[in-house]
Design a protein around this motif. Sequence first.
Motif, PDB file in Angstrom:
ATOM      1  N   TYR A 258       0.847  -1.199   0.000  1.00 52.09           N
ATOM      2  CA  TYR A 258       0.000   0.000   0.000  1.00 52.09           C
ATOM      3  C   TYR A 258       0.883   1.249   0.000  1.00 52.09           C
ATOM      4  O   TYR A 258       2.057   1.190   0.363  1.00 52.09           O
ATOM      5  CB  TYR A 258      -0.947   0.002   1.209  1.00 52.09           C
ATOM      6  N   PRO A 259       0.321   2.405  -0.429  1.00 50.96           N
ATOM      7  CA  PRO A 259       1.137   3.624  -0.485  1.00 50.96           C
ATOM      8  C   PRO A 259       1.489   4.156   0.903  1.00 50.96           C
ATOM      9  O   PRO A 259       0.760   3.940   1.871  1.00 50.96           O
ATOM     10  CB  PRO A 259       0.236   4.615  -1.231  1.00 50.96           C
ATOM     11  N   LEU A 260       2.609   4.832   0.991  1.00 50.47           N
ATOM     12  CA  LEU A 260       3.052   5.429   2.248  1.00 50.47           C
ATOM     13  C   LEU A 260       2.871   6.939   2.152  1.00 50.47           C
ATOM     14  O   LEU A 260       3.291   7.556   1.163  1.00 50.47           O
ATOM     15  CB  LEU A 260       4.533   5.107   2.491  1.00 50.47           C
ATOM     16  N   VAL A 261       2.216   7.501   3.152  1.00 48.96           N
ATOM     17  CA  VAL A 261       1.939   8.941   3.130  1.00 48.96           C
ATOM     18  C   VAL A 261       2.949   9.626   4.049  1.00 48.96           C
ATOM     19  O   VAL A 261       2.922   9.435   5.267  1.00 48.96           O
ATOM     20  CB  VAL A 261       0.495   9.229   3.577  1.00 48.96           C
ATOM     21  N   ALA A 262       3.847  10.392   3.448  1.00 49.57           N
ATOM     22  CA  ALA A 262       4.900  11.037   4.241  1.00 49.57           C
ATOM     23  C   ALA A 262       4.656  12.540   4.285  1.00 49.57           C
ATOM     24  O   ALA A 262       4.375  13.169   3.259  1.00 49.57           O
ATOM     25  CB  ALA A 262       6.261  10.759   3.608  1.00 49.57           C
ATOM     26  N   THR A 263       4.730  13.097   5.488  1.00 51.03           N
ATOM     27  CA  THR A 263       4.514  14.539   5.625  1.00 51.03           C
ATOM     28  C   THR A 263       5.808  15.294   5.363  1.00 51.03           C
ATOM     29  O   THR A 263       6.899  14.723   5.413  1.00 51.03           O
ATOM     30  CB  THR A 263       4.022  14.884   7.045  1.00 51.03           C
ATOM     31  N   SER A 264       5.676  16.589   5.113  1.00 54.48           N
ATOM     32  CA  SER A 264       6.844  17.435   4.921  1.00 54.48           C
ATOM     33  C   SER A 264       7.530  17.647   6.266  1.00 54.48           C
ATOM     34  O   SER A 264       6.935  17.430   7.313  1.00 54.48           O
ATOM     35  CB  SER A 264       6.401  18.790   4.371  1.00 54.48           C
ATOM     36  N   PRO A 265       8.777  18.140   6.276  1.00 55.58           N
ATOM     37  CA  PRO A 265       9.479  18.345   7.532  1.00 55.58           C
ATOM     38  C   PRO A 265       8.708  19.261   8.478  1.00 55.58           C
ATOM     39  O   PRO A 265       7.998  20.152   8.036  1.00 55.58           O
ATOM     40  CB  PRO A 265      10.793  19.014   7.100  1.00 55.58           C
ATOM     41  N   ALA A 266       8.877  19.011   9.779  1.00 55.03           N
ATOM     42  CA  ALA A 266       8.182  19.797  10.796  1.00 55.03           C
ATOM     43  C   ALA A 266       8.477  21.283  10.603  1.00 55.03           C
ATOM     44  O   ALA A 266       9.562  21.668  10.205  1.00 55.03           O
ATOM     45  CB  ALA A 266       8.646  19.362  12.177  1.00 55.03           C
ATOM     46  N   GLY A 267       7.485  22.098  10.892  1.00 54.13           N
ATOM     47  CA  GLY A 267       7.694  23.542  10.824  1.00 54.13           C
ATOM     48  C   GLY A 267       7.227  24.146   9.524  1.00 54.13           C
ATOM     49  O   GLY A 267       7.007  25.350   9.441  1.00 54.13           O
ATOM     50  N   ALA A 268       7.021  23.313   8.494  1.00 48.38           N
ATOM     51  CA  ALA A 268       6.656  23.847   7.188  1.00 48.38           C
ATOM     52  C   ALA A 268       5.271  24.498   7.203  1.00 48.38           C
ATOM     53  O   ALA A 268       4.955  25.289   6.326  1.00 48.38           O
ATOM     54  CB  ALA A 268       6.694  22.749   6.143  1.00 48.38           C
ATOM     55  N   LEU A 269       4.438  24.172   8.197  1.00 46.81           N
ATOM     56  CA  LEU A 269       3.097  24.744   8.244  1.00 46.81           C
ATOM     57  C   LEU A 269       3.091  26.182   8.764  1.00 46.81           C
ATOM     58  O   LEU A 269       2.126  26.907   8.610  1.00 46.81           O
ATOM     59  CB  LEU A 269       2.195  23.891   9.153  1.00 46.81           C
ATOM     60  N   PHE A 270       4.166  26.565   9.461  1.00 43.11           N
ATOM     61  CA  PHE A 270       4.204  27.894  10.058  1.00 43.11           C
ATOM     62  C   PHE A 270       5.204  28.772   9.314  1.00 43.11           C
ATOM     63  O   PHE A 270       6.245  28.291   8.858  1.00 43.11           O
ATOM     64  CB  PHE A 270       4.647  27.799  11.529  1.00 43.11           C
ATOM     65  N   PRO A 271       4.932  30.065   9.227  1.00 42.05           N
ATOM     66  CA  PRO A 271       5.933  30.943   8.630  1.00 42.05           C
ATOM     67  C   PRO A 271       7.151  31.013   9.547  1.00 42.05           C
ATOM     68  O   PRO A 271       7.009  30.978  10.768  1.00 42.05           O
ATOM     69  CB  PRO A 271       5.223  32.297   8.556  1.00 42.05           C
ATOM     70  N   SER A 272       8.344  31.033   8.983  1.00 39.57           N
ATOM     71  CA  SER A 272       9.543  31.147   9.808  1.00 39.57           C
ATOM     72  C   SER A 272       9.631  32.579  10.326  1.00 39.57           C
ATOM     73  O   SER A 272       9.004  33.488   9.775  1.00 39.57           O
ATOM     74  CB  SER A 272      10.779  30.835   8.964  1.00 39.57           C
ATOM     75  N   PRO A 273      10.394  32.818  11.410  1.00 43.54           N
ATOM     76  CA  PRO A 273      10.550  34.187  11.920  1.00 43.54           C
ATOM     77  C   PRO A 273      11.024  35.126  10.814  1.00 43.54           C
ATOM     78  O   PRO A 273      10.584  36.268  10.729  1.00 43.54           O
ATOM     79  CB  PRO A 273      11.608  34.036  13.012  1.00 43.54           C
ATOM     80  N   ALA A 274      11.890  34.628   9.923  1.00 47.58           N
ATOM     81  CA  ALA A 274      12.384  35.475   8.837  1.00 47.58           C
ATOM     82  C   ALA A 274      11.240  35.905   7.914  1.00 47.58           C
ATOM     83  O   ALA A 274      11.118  37.066   7.539  1.00 47.58           O
ATOM     84  CB  ALA A 274      13.439  34.707   8.039  1.00 47.58           C
ATOM     85  N   ASP A 275      10.314  34.919   7.608  1.00 48.38           N
ATOM     86  CA  ASP A 275       9.156  35.252   6.763  1.00 48.38           C
ATOM     87  C   ASP A 275       8.310  36.330   7.419  1.00 48.38           C
ATOM     88  O   ASP A 275       7.819  37.254   6.787  1.00 48.38           O
ATOM     89  CB  ASP A 275       8.271  34.017   6.545  1.00 48.38           C
ATOM     90  N   LYS A 276       8.130  36.162   8.759  1.00 49.30           N
ATOM     91  CA  LYS A 276       7.324  37.130   9.500  1.00 49.30           C
ATOM     92  C   LYS A 276       7.936  38.514   9.376  1.00 49.30           C
ATOM     93  O   LYS A 276       7.253  39.502   9.156  1.00 49.30           O
ATOM     94  CB  LYS A 276       7.261  36.728  10.981  1.00 49.30           C
TER      95      LYS A 276
END
Length: 281
Positions: A258-276
């Motif tokens: 069956y297929p394996l569902v892999a998430t992106s690296p942690a933190g990708a859901l939030f803007p980084s302080p630099a983005d902010k």
Amino acid sequence: MLGIKELSLFFGAARILDRVQLQARPGELCVLMGPNGAGKSTLLRTIAGEYIHYRGSITLNGRELHQIPVAAQARQRAVLGQQLVLQMPFTVMEVAGMGRYAYYTRETSLDKAIVTYALQLLQVYDLKDRSYLTLSGGQQQRVQMARVLSQLLEAPDLDGVDYTGRKMLLLDEPVTGMDILHQQLSLQLATRLSQQGVLVLAVLHDFQLAAAYAQRIFLLKEGRLFTQGDVANVLTSAYIKSCFGVEVSVLHHPDCVYPLVATSPAGALFPSPADKAINVY
Ligand SMILES: Nc1ncnc2c1ncn2[C@@H]1O[C@H](COP(=O)(O)OP(=O)(O)OP(=O)(O)O)[C@@H](O)[C@H]1O
């Protein structure tokens, strides 16, 4: 066969289920997925007869749900809800035995044999005399699985009985709190029951378990059926992104069927302080 047409449910002015349409057949392990608050538990509870103020139609083998007497419904389907809070110090045997209440006024040797068998299948028979309240969360969940199994089975044996068109099993996050062995055991059991003709509909949050065990997946979002189909068609990165808002990669490994569902690296859901900082200036 479970048939749902144009099913809507309101709590006050809030529309929780919005014209849901689905069909589920015996022999298929059906999995209901979706974000928190999508309406999965509400849908399961409506099918279980808990909410009778629905609009639209829910049929079991062609018969409208509200026309089936409550006692007959209890013999036809077993429900594992998300939270079952017990205050009294019932023993494990007594809790599992509650699954047989729909069948008897006085417990028979068959009832006892079925409860014993269900406890053994879930590997909690050794705990049978313990107070349910003293068990760990995962152990309690296994006892609850034994309770619904006791309600469903007609014999202390997984083989030999054809339940097609007669039994439905509704499971709301059945493996929550279970270790990996008992997650697999419980879902293998659900698979086995579906092979015996039980119509199984289970809410799962875990993509890996859904990929491994589901024959059909219903994806719910904001009370609506977002999409449905088999694992390959539903567990795609595009559907997961648009339904859950998460970037995933769907991988295929030669050792895994069956297929394996892999998430992106942690933190990708939030803007980084630099983005902010960039946003601010
Ligand atoms: N009895 C109720 N009265 C009012 N609103 C309710 C009631 N039961 C559920 N809701 C609301 O209906 C929506 C769907 O809830 P439901 O429990 O069905 O979601 P779910 O998809 O099972 O979520 P989760 O993944 O968090 O378990 C939520 O917004 C919830 O607050």
